[in-house]
Design a protein around this motif. Structure first.
Motif, PDB file in Angstrom:
ATOM      1  N   GLU A   1      -2.389   7.784   0.010  1.00 53.75           N
ATOM      2  CA  GLU A   1      -3.076   8.545  -1.040  1.00 53.75           C
ATOM      3  C   GLU A   1      -4.041   9.534  -0.397  1.00 53.75           C
ATOM      4  OE1 GLU A   1      -3.377  10.259  -3.828  1.00 53.75           O
ATOM      5  OE2 GLU A   1      -2.907   8.409  -4.893  1.00 53.75           O
TER       6      GLU A   1
ATOM      7  N   GLU B   1      -3.825   3.083   0.355  1.00 55.63           N
ATOM      8  CA  GLU B   1      -4.439   2.583  -0.873  1.00 55.63           C
ATOM      9  C   GLU B   1      -3.571   1.457  -1.417  1.00 55.63           C
ATOM     10  OE1 GLU B   1      -7.091   1.993  -3.019  1.00 55.63           O
ATOM     11  OE2 GLU B   1      -7.354   4.158  -3.114  1.00 55.63           O
TER      12      GLU B   1
ATOM     13  N   ARG C   1      -4.133  -0.196  -7.413  1.00 54.50           N
ATOM     14  CA  ARG C   1      -4.991   0.904  -7.884  1.00 54.50           C
ATOM     15  C   ARG C   1      -4.223   1.915  -8.737  1.00 54.50           C
ATOM     16  NH1 ARG C   1     -10.499   0.889  -5.974  1.00 54.50           N
ATOM     17  NH2 ARG C   1     -10.336   3.039  -6.587  1.00 54.50           N
TER      18      ARG C   1
ATOM     19  N   LYS D   1      -7.351  11.644   0.427  1.00 57.20           N
ATOM     20  CA  LYS D   1      -8.799  11.430   0.490  1.00 57.20           C
ATOM     21  C   LYS D   1      -9.378  12.557   1.334  1.00 57.20           C
ATOM     22  CE  LYS D   1     -12.158   7.890   1.841  1.00 57.20           C
ATOM     23  NZ  LYS D   1     -12.269   6.511   2.370  1.00 57.20           N
TER      24      LYS D   1
ATOM     25  N   GLU E   1       0.831  -1.206   0.000  1.00 54.05           N
ATOM     26  CA  GLU E   1       0.000   0.000   0.000  1.00 54.05           C
ATOM     27  C   GLU E   1       0.863   1.252   0.000  1.00 54.05           C
ATOM     28  OE1 GLU E   1      -3.858  -1.494   2.564  1.00 54.05           O
ATOM     29  OE2 GLU E   1      -2.133  -0.712   3.659  1.00 54.05           O
TER      30      GLU E   1
END
Length: 107
Positions: free
Chosen positions: A74, A91, A95, A76, A71
């Motif tokens: 990121e 994240e 992705r 948000k 991960e």
């Protein structure tokens, strides 16, 4: 005797505050307070209610070092008392959709 002391130490470490993660309602604090909490503690859980009445929550982090190996941190937005607030969450690297550069975001 040695086995007892190992058990006692394990129990004390498990109950220590360092292992705890704060759970906060972002709607009760300002964006600056929310970002400061994440920065100071490294990771916090924000929990709030959606406009449709559903409970929402996620773990937010200072940077990717607080995420699992697969991960990255990121951006948000979460609702706070004063505005929509940008914070970081973990994240999955899947992705990134073929982008081989993992962002190095930090709060």
């Amino acid at each position: 005797m040695h086995k007892k002391s190992v058990i006692v130490i394990a129990i004390l470490l498990a109950a220590s505050p360092a292992a705890a993660i704060s759970r906060l309602s972002p709607l009760k604090i300002t964006c600056d307070q929310a970002r400061a909490a994440v920065h100071d503690q490294g990771a916090v859980i924000f929990r709030w209610t959606s406009p449709r009445g559903l409970p929402l929550y996620d773990r937010f982090v200072r940077n990717s070092r607080y995420c699992d190996a697969n991960e990255y941190a990121e951006w948000k937005r979460v609702p706070t008392r004063d505005r929509s607030c940008p914070v970081l969450f973990c994240e999955n690297v899947d992705r990134l959709d073929g982008n081989f550069i993992i962002p190095d975001n930090s709060l």
